[in-house]
Motif scaffolding. Structure first.
Motif, PDB file in Angstrom:
ATOM      1  N   TYR A 204      47.428  37.144  39.507  1.00 48.69           N
ATOM      2  CA  TYR A 204      46.813  37.946  40.557  1.00 48.69           C
ATOM      3  C   TYR A 204      45.585  37.233  41.113  1.00 48.69           C
ATOM      4  CZ  TYR A 204      45.044  42.145  42.885  1.00 48.69           C
ATOM      5  OH  TYR A 204      44.611  43.044  43.820  1.00 48.69           O
ATOM      6  N   GLY A 205      45.486  37.183  42.437  1.00 46.57           N
ATOM      7  CA  GLY A 205      44.358  36.525  43.075  1.00 46.57           C
ATOM      8  C   GLY A 205      43.573  37.507  43.932  1.00 46.57           C
ATOM      9  N   THR A 206      42.442  37.062  44.432  1.00 50.08           N
ATOM     10  CA  THR A 206      41.610  37.894  45.297  1.00 50.08           C
ATOM     11  C   THR A 206      41.215  37.090  46.528  1.00 50.08           C
ATOM     12  OG1 THR A 206      39.582  37.234  44.183  1.00 50.08           O
ATOM     13  CG2 THR A 206      40.662  39.235  43.388  1.00 50.08           C
ATOM     14  N   MET A 207      40.619  37.803  47.488  1.00 48.40           N
ATOM     15  CA  MET A 207      40.083  37.127  48.659  1.00 48.40           C
ATOM     16  C   MET A 207      38.732  37.719  49.002  1.00 48.40           C
ATOM     17  SD  MET A 207      42.112  38.584  51.985  1.00 48.40           S
ATOM     18  CE  MET A 207      43.718  38.277  51.335  1.00 48.40           C
ATOM     19  N   ASP A 208      37.883  36.890  49.537  1.00 56.70           N
ATOM     20  CA  ASP A 208      36.562  37.298  49.980  1.00 56.70           C
ATOM     21  C   ASP A 208      36.589  37.306  51.502  1.00 56.70           C
ATOM     22  OD1 ASP A 208      33.895  37.599  50.666  1.00 56.70           O
ATOM     23  OD2 ASP A 208      33.170  36.165  49.162  1.00 56.70           O
ATOM     24  N   ILE A 209      36.604  38.513  52.080  1.00 58.46           N
ATOM     25  CA  ILE A 209      36.705  38.650  53.534  1.00 58.46           C
ATOM     26  C   ILE A 209      35.470  38.062  54.220  1.00 58.46           C
ATOM     27  CG2 ILE A 209      36.847  40.313  55.431  1.00 58.46           C
ATOM     28  CD1 ILE A 209      39.437  40.094  53.942  1.00 58.46           C
ATOM     29  N   ILE A 210      34.280  38.265  53.650  1.00 60.29           N
ATOM     30  CA  ILE A 210      33.053  37.775  54.278  1.00 60.29           C
ATOM     31  C   ILE A 210      33.020  36.243  54.297  1.00 60.29           C
ATOM     32  CG2 ILE A 210      30.539  37.690  54.092  1.00 60.29           C
ATOM     33  CD1 ILE A 210      30.754  40.585  52.939  1.00 60.29           C
ATOM     34  N   ALA A 211      33.353  35.627  53.191  1.00 57.12           N
ATOM     35  CA  ALA A 211      33.372  34.167  53.124  1.00 57.12           C
ATOM     36  C   ALA A 211      34.650  33.586  53.740  1.00 57.12           C
ATOM     37  CB  ALA A 211      33.236  33.705  51.687  1.00 57.12           C
ATOM     38  N   ARG A 212      35.628  34.435  54.062  1.00 53.41           N
ATOM     39  CA  ARG A 212      36.921  34.053  54.643  1.00 53.41           C
ATOM     40  C   ARG A 212      37.638  33.001  53.786  1.00 53.41           C
ATOM     41  NH1 ARG A 212      38.993  36.096  58.528  1.00 53.41           N
ATOM     42  NH2 ARG A 212      40.227  34.318  59.134  1.00 53.41           N
TER      43      ARG A 212
ATOM     44  N   THR B 236      40.322  32.623  50.035  1.00 58.13           N
ATOM     45  CA  THR B 236      41.040  33.177  48.883  1.00 58.13           C
ATOM     46  C   THR B 236      40.380  32.636  47.629  1.00 58.13           C
ATOM     47  OG1 THR B 236      42.619  31.353  48.942  1.00 58.13           O
ATOM     48  CG2 THR B 236      43.234  33.363  50.113  1.00 58.13           C
ATOM     49  N   LEU B 237      40.420  33.419  46.570  1.00 61.47           N
ATOM     50  CA  LEU B 237      39.754  33.033  45.325  1.00 61.47           C
ATOM     51  C   LEU B 237      40.709  33.146  44.145  1.00 61.47           C
ATOM     52  CD1 LEU B 237      36.534  35.143  45.880  1.00 61.47           C
ATOM     53  CD2 LEU B 237      36.784  32.698  46.261  1.00 61.47           C
ATOM     54  N   GLY B 238      40.674  32.166  43.295  1.00 67.65           N
ATOM     55  CA  GLY B 238      41.374  32.250  42.014  1.00 67.65           C
ATOM     56  C   GLY B 238      42.879  32.409  42.075  1.00 67.65           C
ATOM     57  N   LEU B 239      43.529  31.773  43.032  1.00 75.85           N
ATOM     58  CA  LEU B 239      44.995  31.766  43.006  1.00 75.85           C
ATOM     59  C   LEU B 239      45.403  30.741  41.954  1.00 75.85           C
ATOM     60  CD1 LEU B 239      45.791  31.745  46.827  1.00 75.85           C
ATOM     61  CD2 LEU B 239      45.367  33.692  45.328  1.00 75.85           C
ATOM     62  N   ARG B 240      46.100  31.207  40.918  1.00 71.74           N
ATOM     63  CA  ARG B 240      46.445  30.336  39.797  1.00 71.74           C
ATOM     64  C   ARG B 240      47.913  30.456  39.463  1.00 71.74           C
ATOM     65  NH1 ARG B 240      43.820  31.369  34.633  1.00 71.74           N
ATOM     66  NH2 ARG B 240      44.445  33.495  35.051  1.00 71.74           N
ATOM     67  N   ALA B 241      48.465  29.360  38.976  1.00 76.96           N
ATOM     68  CA  ALA B 241      49.853  29.359  38.512  1.00 76.96           C
ATOM     69  C   ALA B 241      49.968  28.372  37.361  1.00 76.96           C
ATOM     70  CB  ALA B 241      50.795  28.975  39.636  1.00 76.96           C
ATOM     71  N   ARG B 242      50.909  28.651  36.474  1.00 75.26           N
ATOM     72  CA  ARG B 242      51.140  27.753  35.335  1.00 75.26           C
ATOM     73  C   ARG B 242      52.606  27.340  35.332  1.00 75.26           C
ATOM     74  NH1 ARG B 242      50.808  28.101  28.977  1.00 75.26           N
ATOM     75  NH2 ARG B 242      50.180  25.945  28.617  1.00 75.26           N
ATOM     76  N   PHE B 243      52.842  26.075  35.047  1.00 74.96           N
ATOM     77  CA  PHE B 243      54.192  25.511  35.042  1.00 74.96           C
ATOM     78  C   PHE B 243      54.467  24.897  33.685  1.00 74.96           C
ATOM     79  CE2 PHE B 243      52.891  25.891  39.338  1.00 74.96           C
ATOM     80  CZ  PHE B 243      54.034  26.186  40.048  1.00 74.96           C
ATOM     81  N   ILE B 244      55.536  25.387  33.037  1.00 74.58           N
ATOM     82  CA  ILE B 244      55.930  24.890  31.720  1.00 74.58           C
ATOM     83  C   ILE B 244      57.428  24.606  31.723  1.00 74.58           C
ATOM     84  CG2 ILE B 244      54.066  26.061  30.468  1.00 74.58           C
ATOM     85  CD1 ILE B 244      56.111  28.220  29.686  1.00 74.58           C
ATOM     86  N   THR B 245      57.858  23.807  30.758  1.00 75.08           N
ATOM     87  CA  THR B 245      59.291  23.562  30.601  1.00 75.08           C
ATOM     88  C   THR B 245      59.923  24.780  29.930  1.00 75.08           C
ATOM     89  OG1 THR B 245      59.013  22.558  28.421  1.00 75.08           O
ATOM     90  CG2 THR B 245      58.941  21.071  30.338  1.00 75.08           C
ATOM     91  N   VAL B 246      61.230  24.812  29.899  1.00 73.22           N
ATOM     92  CA  VAL B 246      61.931  25.916  29.244  1.00 73.22           C
ATOM     93  C   VAL B 246      61.571  25.963  27.766  1.00 73.22           C
ATOM     94  CG1 VAL B 246      64.223  26.814  28.662  1.00 73.22           C
ATOM     95  CG2 VAL B 246      63.802  25.889  30.938  1.00 73.22           C
ATOM     96  N   GLY B 247      61.239  24.818  27.199  1.00 76.99           N
ATOM     97  CA  GLY B 247      60.835  24.748  25.799  1.00 76.99           C
ATOM     98  C   GLY B 247      59.379  25.132  25.556  1.00 76.99           C
ATOM     99  N   GLY B 248      58.637  25.430  26.628  1.00 79.52           N
ATOM    100  CA  GLY B 248      57.261  25.868  26.482  1.00 79.52           C
ATOM    101  C   GLY B 248      56.204  24.788  26.599  1.00 79.52           C
TER     102      GLY B 248
ATOM    103  N   ASN C 121      39.206  28.152  46.162  1.00 83.96           N
ATOM    104  CA  ASN C 121      38.753  28.783  47.396  1.00 83.96           C
ATOM    105  C   ASN C 121      39.461  28.154  48.592  1.00 83.96           C
ATOM    106  OD1 ASN C 121      37.386  26.431  46.920  1.00 83.96           O
ATOM    107  ND2 ASN C 121      35.380  27.200  47.477  1.00 83.96           N
ATOM    108  N   GLY C 122      40.614  28.716  48.905  1.00 84.59           N
ATOM    109  CA  GLY C 122      41.388  28.272  50.056  1.00 84.59           C
ATOM    110  C   GLY C 122      41.051  29.114  51.276  1.00 84.59           C
ATOM    111  N   PRO C 123      41.373  28.622  52.459  1.00 86.30           N
ATOM    112  CA  PRO C 123      41.066  29.384  53.670  1.00 86.30           C
ATOM    113  C   PRO C 123      41.950  30.615  53.803  1.00 86.30           C
ATOM    114  CG  PRO C 123      42.379  27.468  54.201  1.00 86.30           C
ATOM    115  CD  PRO C 123      42.048  27.367  52.738  1.00 86.30           C
ATOM    116  N   ILE C 124      41.404  31.665  54.412  1.00 84.77           N
ATOM    117  CA  ILE C 124      42.200  32.861  54.719  1.00 84.77           C
ATOM    118  C   ILE C 124      43.043  32.544  55.944  1.00 84.77           C
ATOM    119  CG2 ILE C 124      42.068  35.223  55.608  1.00 84.77           C
ATOM    120  CD1 ILE C 124      39.831  35.761  53.750  1.00 84.77           C
TER     121      ILE C 124
END
Length: 138
Positions: free
Chosen positions: A43-51, A53-65, A99-102
């Motif tokens: 789950y990520g958030t966005m800061d409308i005033i700063a325009r 996105t904040l904390g968009l995260r993803a993790r990538f693992i193999t099927v074996g972990g 912190n990506g652009p909106i």
């Protein structure tokens, strides 16, 4: 004896011409079985005033972990695929868009309603994969 040498030379020339005209087929490159990955977006958030996105995260693992480093991950709006940022997975398999652009207004509405996707397009070793999650106003 001279005729025998001439015959051998003629035979060698004929074989050389035949080999030059029909080269041996090239060896096919070894085929790799590309591995499947498991992707999880958070789950990520966005800061409308700063325009941004904040904390968009993803993790990538193999099927074996096992975590997969050095994958290029694109964070995009769901559906229309408007790009927000790009990140590379670290040694633990995490990619983060701090912190990506909106996106523009139409894409912003889509982002709030439908969320975002973390997308890996695949490479020689791993199959393409994506993960989805929502984003809120923070």
């Amino acid at each position: 004896m001279k005729h025998m040498t001439k015959r051998w030379l003629a035979a060698a020339a004929a074989v050389a011409a035949l080999v030059a005209a029909n080269p041996a087929p090239a060896q096919a490159a070894p085929t790799f079985q590309r591995q499947r990955l498991i992707a999880t977006a958070y789950y990520g958030t966005m800061d409308i005033i700063a325009r941004e996105t904040l904390g968009l995260r993803a993790r990538f693992i193999t099927v074996g972990g096992r975590p997969v480093p050095n994958l290029i991950v694109n964070f995009v709006t769901t559906g229309e695929r408007f790009p927000m940022c790009e990140a590379t997975t670290d040694l633990n398999g995490w990619a983060e868009c701090r912190n990506g652009p909106i996106p523009p207004p139409q894409s912003l509405a889509n982002l709030l309603v439908n969320g975002y996707d973390a997308v890996f397009d695949g490479n020689r070793y791993y199959m393409p994969v994506s993960a989805h999650n929502n984003i809120g106003i923070g």
